[in-house]
Design a protein around this motif. Structure first.
Motif, PDB file in Angstrom:
ATOM      1  N   LEU A 123       1.884   6.014   8.395  1.00 41.92           N
ATOM      2  CA  LEU A 123       3.312   5.438   8.163  1.00 41.92           C
ATOM      3  C   LEU A 123       3.590   4.494   9.182  1.00 41.92           C
ATOM      4  O   LEU A 123       4.141   3.387   8.727  1.00 41.92           O
ATOM      5  N   PRO A 124       3.379   4.285  10.478  1.00 40.76           N
ATOM      6  CA  PRO A 124       3.612   3.501  11.501  1.00 40.76           C
ATOM      7  C   PRO A 124       2.863   2.092  11.173  1.00 40.76           C
ATOM      8  O   PRO A 124       3.654   1.140  10.916  1.00 40.76           O
ATOM      9  N   LEU A 125       1.908   2.154  10.701  1.00 39.62           N
ATOM     10  CA  LEU A 125       0.970   0.669  10.313  1.00 39.62           C
ATOM     11  C   LEU A 125       1.714   0.406   9.130  1.00 39.62           C
ATOM     12  O   LEU A 125       1.775  -0.793   8.856  1.00 39.62           O
ATOM     13  N   GLU A 126       1.928   1.016   7.870  1.00 39.41           N
ATOM     14  CA  GLU A 126       2.323   0.835   6.791  1.00 39.41           C
ATOM     15  C   GLU A 126       3.719   0.291   6.732  1.00 39.41           C
ATOM     16  O   GLU A 126       4.379  -0.707   6.190  1.00 39.41           O
ATOM     17  N   ALA A 127       4.561   0.960   7.507  1.00 40.86           N
ATOM     18  CA  ALA A 127       6.248   0.502   7.936  1.00 40.86           C
ATOM     19  C   ALA A 127       5.964  -1.077   8.491  1.00 40.86           C
ATOM     20  O   ALA A 127       6.901  -1.807   7.969  1.00 40.86           O
ATOM     21  N   GLU A 128       5.153  -1.182   9.393  1.00 38.31           N
ATOM     22  CA  GLU A 128       4.913  -2.402  10.019  1.00 38.31           C
ATOM     23  C   GLU A 128       4.457  -3.550   9.288  1.00 38.31           C
ATOM     24  O   GLU A 128       5.245  -4.757   9.204  1.00 38.31           O
ATOM     25  N   ARG A 129       3.487  -3.181   8.394  1.00 38.99           N
ATOM     26  CA  ARG A 129       3.217  -4.232   7.454  1.00 38.99           C
ATOM     27  C   ARG A 129       4.216  -4.648   6.349  1.00 38.99           C
ATOM     28  O   ARG A 129       4.523  -5.870   5.737  1.00 38.99           O
ATOM     29  N   LEU A 130       5.133  -3.300   5.706  1.00 38.31           N
ATOM     30  CA  LEU A 130       6.024  -3.581   4.791  1.00 38.31           C
ATOM     31  C   LEU A 130       7.207  -4.573   5.369  1.00 38.31           C
ATOM     32  O   LEU A 130       7.413  -5.367   4.677  1.00 38.31           O
ATOM     33  N   TYR A 131       7.464  -3.999   6.545  1.00 39.55           N
ATOM     34  CA  TYR A 131       8.694  -4.880   7.208  1.00 39.55           C
ATOM     35  C   TYR A 131       8.221  -6.295   7.427  1.00 39.55           C
ATOM     36  O   TYR A 131       8.852  -7.280   6.989  1.00 39.55           O
ATOM     37  N   GLY A 132       7.129  -6.720   7.763  1.00 38.80           N
ATOM     38  CA  GLY A 132       6.573  -8.224   7.880  1.00 38.80           C
ATOM     39  C   GLY A 132       6.629  -9.053   6.582  1.00 38.80           C
ATOM     40  O   GLY A 132       7.054  -9.995   6.618  1.00 38.80           O
TER      41      GLY A 132
END
Length: 91
Positions: free
Chosen positions: A37-46
């Motif tokens: 979740l943390p890595l995917e959320a960061e990727r999606l937001y960017g």
């Protein structure tokens, strides 16, 4: 069991004459584990932020300070008081 993530990013920019424009992008994806979740959320937001920022640079129509303010118009002679009749049928 897959975990569905739904992310959206929106930006509104103020423009002259109390105008503004907005653009929003949404995406839906799945992850297999909550540890992602943390890595995917960061990727999606960017990704979403980059997409919105790239598109919102195209301002399009911006009204001037007189937009929407019409001068008073004189009535056209004979236009007021003319009667029209319309008929319609309902089935």
């Amino acid at each position: 069991m897959a975990i569905k993530l739904i992310a959206n990013y929106s930006k509104r920019l103020g423009l002259p004459g109390y105008s503004s424009h907005q653009f929003e992008v949404s995406i839906e994806t799945e992850i297999s584990n909550t540890s992602e979740l943390p890595l995917e959320a960061e990727r999606l937001y960017g990704s979403l932020q980059a997409a919105v920022d790239a598109q919102i640079q195209q301002v399009g129509f911006v009204p001037d300070e007189h937009y929407g303010i019409q001068p008073a118009q004189k009535p056209v002679p004979g236009a007021f008081g003319s009667q029209t009749t319309s008929t319609s049928s309902v089935r």
